[in-house]
Design an enzyme around this catalytic site. Structure first.
Site, PDB file in Angstrom:
ATOM      1  N   SER A 188       0.899  -1.082  -0.004  1.00  0.00           N
ATOM      2  CA  SER A 188       0.096  -0.053   0.019  1.00  0.00           C
ATOM      3  C   SER A 188       0.921   1.105  -0.242  1.00  0.00           C
ATOM      4  CB  SER A 188      -1.071  -0.009   1.123  1.00  0.00           C
ATOM      5  OG  SER A 188      -1.895   0.982   1.120  1.00  0.00           O
TER       6      SER A 188
ATOM      7  N   GLU B  63      -1.259  -3.028  -8.120  1.00  0.00           N
ATOM      8  CA  GLU B  63      -2.567  -3.262  -7.462  1.00  0.00           C
ATOM      9  C   GLU B  63      -2.852  -1.929  -6.797  1.00  0.00           C
ATOM     10  OE1 GLU B  63      -3.130  -2.804  -3.949  1.00  0.00           O
ATOM     11  OE2 GLU B  63      -1.084  -1.989  -3.370  1.00  0.00           O
TER      12      GLU B  63
ATOM     13  N   HIS C 122      -5.022  -5.499  -1.566  1.00  0.00           N
ATOM     14  CA  HIS C 122      -5.447  -5.160  -0.127  1.00  0.00           C
ATOM     15  C   HIS C 122      -6.607  -6.337  -0.169  1.00  0.00           C
ATOM     16  CE1 HIS C 122      -3.956  -1.342  -0.973  1.00  0.00           C
ATOM     17  NE2 HIS C 122      -4.075  -0.898   0.453  1.00  0.00           N
TER      18      HIS C 122
END
Length: 308
Positions: free
Chosen positions: A110, A205, A275
């Site tokens: 992230s 992602e 995630h």
């Protein structure tokens, strides 16, 4: 008697807002035989961040101190936002001198992607895109899949990930594996913290981004000339991506089809990373061999730091 592995916590982004989750994660890690250090970082607060910019940069810079014992694992507490604010304050030369060729695993994803990209660009360090303290080890149900892949990546000098998912392109290429959170990559385009990887295998992602926003960020990588320098693009999970009536059929599948028509390199889907509860751990900066056909693909990874 073998000494326990040391896991040091760092909090370069947001603060954890649930102390029960933190304690559950710490308990689980301790049960795996790890000695936890750095727990006080989970209690720091400054605005929406886990401490001031200086405090959060110091978490990482302490790893450059030759007077300190190196941990085996450095684990990010959580993502959110804030990593980009500390990039200019990191001791890249000191971190390179201390960590290069050392079996230390820096792990997170992230927002942590910004730090991983900067460490690769400025210090040549390989880190691990993988689980974090609160979202993964503190999840209501601890994923056996995530745990297995975490320990495999950190302890095996060569390992393979096989994804069984239909593909429409094929490949047999070798290059540097790199990437992570798409928003973070897009944010670092044109900065000294974007790794100048050529001939690489790029994985992406993201979370809570509509398909058109994902496409726009991928266009940014394309228009900056980054994608054309890679050998393949591997897409992970884009959880929370929603469409609305106005999209009129434009969804993730349409976005991916547009990307395939645009980038000029093979694009593969289905990588279990992002995630999501069940995620693989990927060494960023390692050597990767990608073999893909219509039935799926296999990534074989090597050259990354491994724990003794």
């Amino acid at each position: 008697m073998t000494a326990p592995r040391i896991l040091e916590l760092i909090a370069p982004s947001g603060y954890p807002d649930n102390s029960n989750v933190v304690q559950l994660a710490l308990q689980r890690l301790a049960e795996q035989g790890l000695q936890i250090e750095g727990e006080p970082v989970t209690q720091r607060r400054y605005q929406r961040f886990a401490g001031t910019d200086g405090e959060r940069a110091a978490d990482l810079n302490r790893l450059a101190d030759p007077a300190r014992r190196l941990p085996d694992i450095v684990l990010a507490v959580r993502g959110g936002y804030g990593a980009v604010r500390v990039l200019h304050g990191l001791d890249y030369e000191g971190l390179q001198r201390r960590l290069q060729e050392q079996p230390v695993a820096l792990v997170g994803h992230s927002d942590f992607t910004a730090i991983q990209l900067a460490l690769l660009a400025r210090a040549g360090l390989t880190t691990f895109a993988g689980p974090m303290l609160t979202s993964d080890f503190g999840a209501p149900v601890l994923s056996a899949f995530t745990q297995e892949h975490f320990w495999t990546a950190l302890t095996q000098p060569v390992f393979a990930l096989t994804v069984t998912a239909p593909q429409i392109q094929s490949a047999d290429v070798t290059g540097t594996l790199w990437g992570g959170n798409l928003a973070m990559l897009a944010a670092l385009v044109g900065t000294p913290y974007m790794p100048p990887v050529k001939g690489g295998i790029l994985f992406l992602e993201d979370i809570n981004e509509q398909p058109f926003r994902l496409e726009r960020m991928i266009y940014q990588l394309h228009l900056a000339g980054i994608l054309e320098q890679q050998q393949a693009l591997v897409l992970g999970d884009f959880s929370g991506s929603r469409t609305f009536d106005y999209d009129n059929g434009y969804d993730l599948y349409a976005m991916i089809a547009q990307v395939r028509s645009l980038v000029g390199i093979p694009v593969f889907t289905g990588l279990p990373f992002g995630h999501i509860p069940d995620k693989v751990t990927l060494p960023m900066g390692a050597k990767a061999h990608l073999m893909a056909n219509t039935h799926g693909f296999t990534l074989t990874l090597s050259g990354h730091p491994t724990l003794a």
